[in-house]
Design an enzyme around this catalytic site. Structure first.
Site, mmCIF file in Angstrom:
data_model
loop_
_atom_site.group_PDB
_atom_site.id
_atom_site.type_symbol
_atom_site.label_atom_id
_atom_site.label_comp_id
_atom_site.label_asym_id
_atom_site.label_seq_id
_atom_site.Cartn_x
_atom_site.Cartn_y
_atom_site.Cartn_z
ATOM 1 N N GLY A 1 -112.847 -31.974 19.157
ATOM 2 C CA GLY A 1 -113.087 -33.392 18.935
ATOM 3 C C GLY A 1 -114.013 -33.740 17.786
ATOM 4 O O GLY A 1 -114.647 -34.798 17.793
ATOM 5 N N ARG B 1 -91.770 -32.424 29.174
ATOM 6 C CA ARG B 1 -92.564 -33.189 28.188
ATOM 7 C C ARG B 1 -92.448 -34.689 28.416
ATOM 8 O O ARG B 1 -93.404 -35.438 28.293
ATOM 9 C CB ARG B 1 -92.073 -32.868 26.773
ATOM 10 C CG ARG B 1 -92.555 -31.542 26.269
ATOM 11 C CD ARG B 1 -92.127 -31.317 24.841
ATOM 12 N NE ARG B 1 -92.315 -29.923 24.482
ATOM 13 C CZ ARG B 1 -93.455 -29.417 23.999
ATOM 14 N NH1 ARG B 1 -94.487 -30.188 23.778
ATOM 15 N NH2 ARG B 1 -93.541 -28.134 23.722
ATOM 16 N N MET C 1 -102.827 -30.996 20.324
ATOM 17 C CA MET C 1 -102.045 -29.817 19.968
ATOM 18 C C MET C 1 -100.743 -29.670 20.755
ATOM 19 O O MET C 1 -100.240 -28.574 20.941
ATOM 20 C CB MET C 1 -102.906 -28.551 20.096
ATOM 21 C CG MET C 1 -104.146 -28.574 19.199
ATOM 22 S SD MET C 1 -103.848 -28.963 17.454
ATOM 23 C CE MET C 1 -103.384 -27.351 16.851
ATOM 24 N N ARG C 2 -100.169 -30.798 21.191
ATOM 25 C CA ARG C 2 -98.847 -30.769 21.819
ATOM 26 C C ARG C 2 -97.863 -31.462 20.900
ATOM 27 O O ARG C 2 -98.176 -32.503 20.319
ATOM 28 C CB ARG C 2 -98.843 -31.553 23.139
ATOM 29 C CG ARG C 2 -99.760 -31.032 24.196
ATOM 30 C CD ARG C 2 -99.329 -29.749 24.814
ATOM 31 N NE ARG C 2 -98.062 -29.804 25.538
ATOM 32 C CZ ARG C 2 -97.412 -28.737 25.981
ATOM 33 N NH1 ARG C 2 -97.887 -27.531 25.733
ATOM 34 N NH2 ARG C 2 -96.285 -28.859 26.633
ATOM 35 N N ASN D 1 -101.515 -39.118 12.844
ATOM 36 C CA ASN D 1 -101.987 -37.757 13.113
ATOM 37 C C ASN D 1 -102.739 -37.255 11.883
ATOM 38 O O ASN D 1 -102.468 -37.685 10.758
ATOM 39 C CB ASN D 1 -100.771 -36.855 13.370
ATOM 40 C CG ASN D 1 -101.163 -35.416 13.653
ATOM 41 O OD1 ASN D 1 -102.054 -35.146 14.469
ATOM 42 N ND2 ASN D 1 -100.516 -34.471 12.981
ATOM 43 N N HIS E 1 -103.533 -33.615 9.913
ATOM 44 C CA HIS E 1 -103.081 -32.227 9.832
ATOM 45 C C HIS E 1 -103.863 -31.513 8.720
ATOM 46 O O HIS E 1 -104.032 -32.069 7.630
ATOM 47 C CB HIS E 1 -101.576 -32.179 9.536
ATOM 48 C CG HIS E 1 -101.053 -30.775 9.460
ATOM 49 N ND1 HIS E 1 -100.862 -30.012 10.588
ATOM 50 C CD2 HIS E 1 -100.721 -29.987 8.404
ATOM 51 C CE1 HIS E 1 -100.431 -28.810 10.223
ATOM 52 N NE2 HIS E 1 -100.340 -28.768 8.910
ATOM 53 N N GLU F 1 -89.981 -34.836 13.403
ATOM 54 C CA GLU F 1 -90.229 -33.464 12.952
ATOM 55 C C GLU F 1 -91.741 -33.210 12.987
ATOM 56 O O GLU F 1 -92.530 -34.066 12.583
ATOM 57 C CB GLU F 1 -89.709 -33.249 11.525
ATOM 58 C CG GLU F 1 -88.215 -33.494 11.346
ATOM 59 C CD GLU F 1 -87.868 -34.977 11.317
ATOM 60 O OE1 GLU F 1 -88.741 -35.808 10.950
ATOM 61 O OE2 GLU F 1 -86.725 -35.322 11.696
ATOM 62 N N ASP G 1 -95.426 -32.339 12.157
ATOM 63 C CA ASP G 1 -96.242 -32.372 10.936
ATOM 64 C C ASP G 1 -95.469 -32.914 9.738
ATOM 65 O O ASP G 1 -95.564 -32.391 8.616
ATOM 66 C CB ASP G 1 -96.830 -30.979 10.626
ATOM 67 C CG ASP G 1 -97.732 -30.493 11.751
ATOM 68 O OD1 ASP G 1 -98.364 -31.340 12.408
ATOM 69 O OD2 ASP G 1 -97.799 -29.274 11.980
ATOM 70 N N ALA H 1 -113.717 -32.629 4.839
ATOM 71 C CA ALA H 1 -112.875 -33.638 4.180
ATOM 72 C C ALA H 1 -112.110 -34.460 5.223
ATOM 73 O O ALA H 1 -111.937 -35.677 5.069
ATOM 74 C CB ALA H 1 -111.913 -32.957 3.213
HETATM 75 C C1 GAR Z 1 -108.357 -30.299 12.939
HETATM 76 O O1 GAR Z 1 -108.511 -29.438 11.848
HETATM 77 C C2 GAR Z 1 -107.017 -30.998 12.865
HETATM 78 O O2 GAR Z 1 -106.607 -31.316 11.564
HETATM 79 C C3 GAR Z 1 -106.108 -29.952 13.471
HETATM 80 O O3 GAR Z 1 -106.840 -29.433 14.540
HETATM 81 C C4 GAR Z 1 -108.230 -29.503 14.237
HETATM 82 C C5 GAR Z 1 -108.914 -30.200 15.387
HETATM 83 O O4 GAR Z 1 -110.307 -30.161 15.236
HETATM 84 N N1 GAR Z 1 -104.847 -30.518 13.880
HETATM 85 C C6 GAR Z 1 -103.683 -29.877 13.804
HETATM 86 O O5 GAR Z 1 -103.576 -28.730 13.420
HETATM 87 C C7 GAR Z 1 -102.466 -30.691 14.230
HETATM 88 N N2 GAR Z 1 -101.263 -30.131 13.698
HETATM 89 P P1 GAR Z 1 -111.206 -31.224 15.990
HETATM 90 O O6 GAR Z 1 -110.807 -31.161 17.469
HETATM 91 O O7 GAR Z 1 -112.605 -30.717 15.798
HETATM 92 O O8 GAR Z 1 -110.984 -32.579 15.408
#
Ligand code: GAR
Length: 209
Positions: free
Chosen positions: A6, A59, A84-85, A101, A103, A137, A139, A167
């Site tokens: 988070g 799902r 992450m789902r 989202n 990424h 799709e 990401d 960043a």
């Molecule tokens: C972050 O780097 C986010 O971009 C990535 O998970 C991490 C979560 O960190 N998300 C993905 O890979 C989604 N495809 P956080 O819980 O500390 O924000």
């Protein structure tokens, strides 16, 4: 919507306390219990919900409950922050153009997992992160904003990930603000920004030192 640490959520929670920020965080929903992100939300006094995906047969039934909880909390926009789902086309359609989202790569390069190791293996000189509207799709989807960071000699996936994450924390609150304030428009699958908002959605982060 979160699944873990988070830290992006933390950046959004902090942004939302600034005067004039155009979004309020109404609910933090996690598919995993007892994650750090839920504690961050609670500390900020924001309502939380845990909807464990493992409790559902498929799902779609999981997503129906998620959607209901978001609606009950009065959410008009949904931000996935380390959620992450993979969501189904049903969920994407239900929240179409109101689901965003973050990424950790400069999409469309490196969708999926392990983006930092893959970027290093590919020898790219620039890496970064993308905030985008969610489509069917994984990401992929109209790009709201991107931040680029340099790949430095001797980088490890961990070092690169720290640079990208910093960043992310700058980019996500800006992009959420643009969408929440109605300063983005879709032209087909391209995002147009109103009122010179491009600068807020595009960060070039120079190398340290
Ligand atoms: C972050 O780097 C986010 O971009 C990535 O998970 C991490 C979560 O960190 N998300 C993905 O890979 C989604 N495809 P956080 O819980 O500390 O924000």
């Amino acid at each position: 919507m979160i699944s873990g640490r988070g830290s992006n959520l933390q950046a959004l929670l902090e942004a939302a306390t600034r005067p004039g920020y155009p979004a309020e965080i109404g609910l933090v929903l996690s598919n995993v219990a007892e994650v750090e992100g839920l504690a961050r939300a609670a500390a900020a006094g924001v309502e939380t919900a845990v909807v464990p995906h493992r409790d559902f047969a498929d799902r779609r039934s999981f997503e129906k409950v998620v959607s209901m909880r978001l609606e009950e909390a009065g959410c008009s926009l949904v931000a996935q922050a380390g959620f992450m789902r993979v969501v189904t086309p049903w969920f994407v359609a239900r929240w179409r153009d109101r689901l965003i989202n973050i990424h950790p790569s400069l999409l469309p390069a490196f969708p999926g997992l392990d983006t930092h190791a893959r970027a290093l293996a590919a020898g790219v000189r620039l890496h970064g992160c993308t905030v985008h509207f969610v489509r069917d799709e994984v990401d992929q989807g109209p790009i709201i904003g991107q931040a680029a960071v340099p790949v430095l000699p001797g980088d490890t996936p961990e070092a690169l990930s720290r640079r990208v994450l910093a960043a992310e924390h700058r980019l996500y609150p800006r992009c959420l603000a643009l969408v929440a304030a109605g300063r983005t428009r879709l032209d087909g699958e391209r995002v147009l920004h109103d009122g010179g908002a491009e600068a807020d959605a595009q960060l070039i982060v120079p190398a340290e030192g």
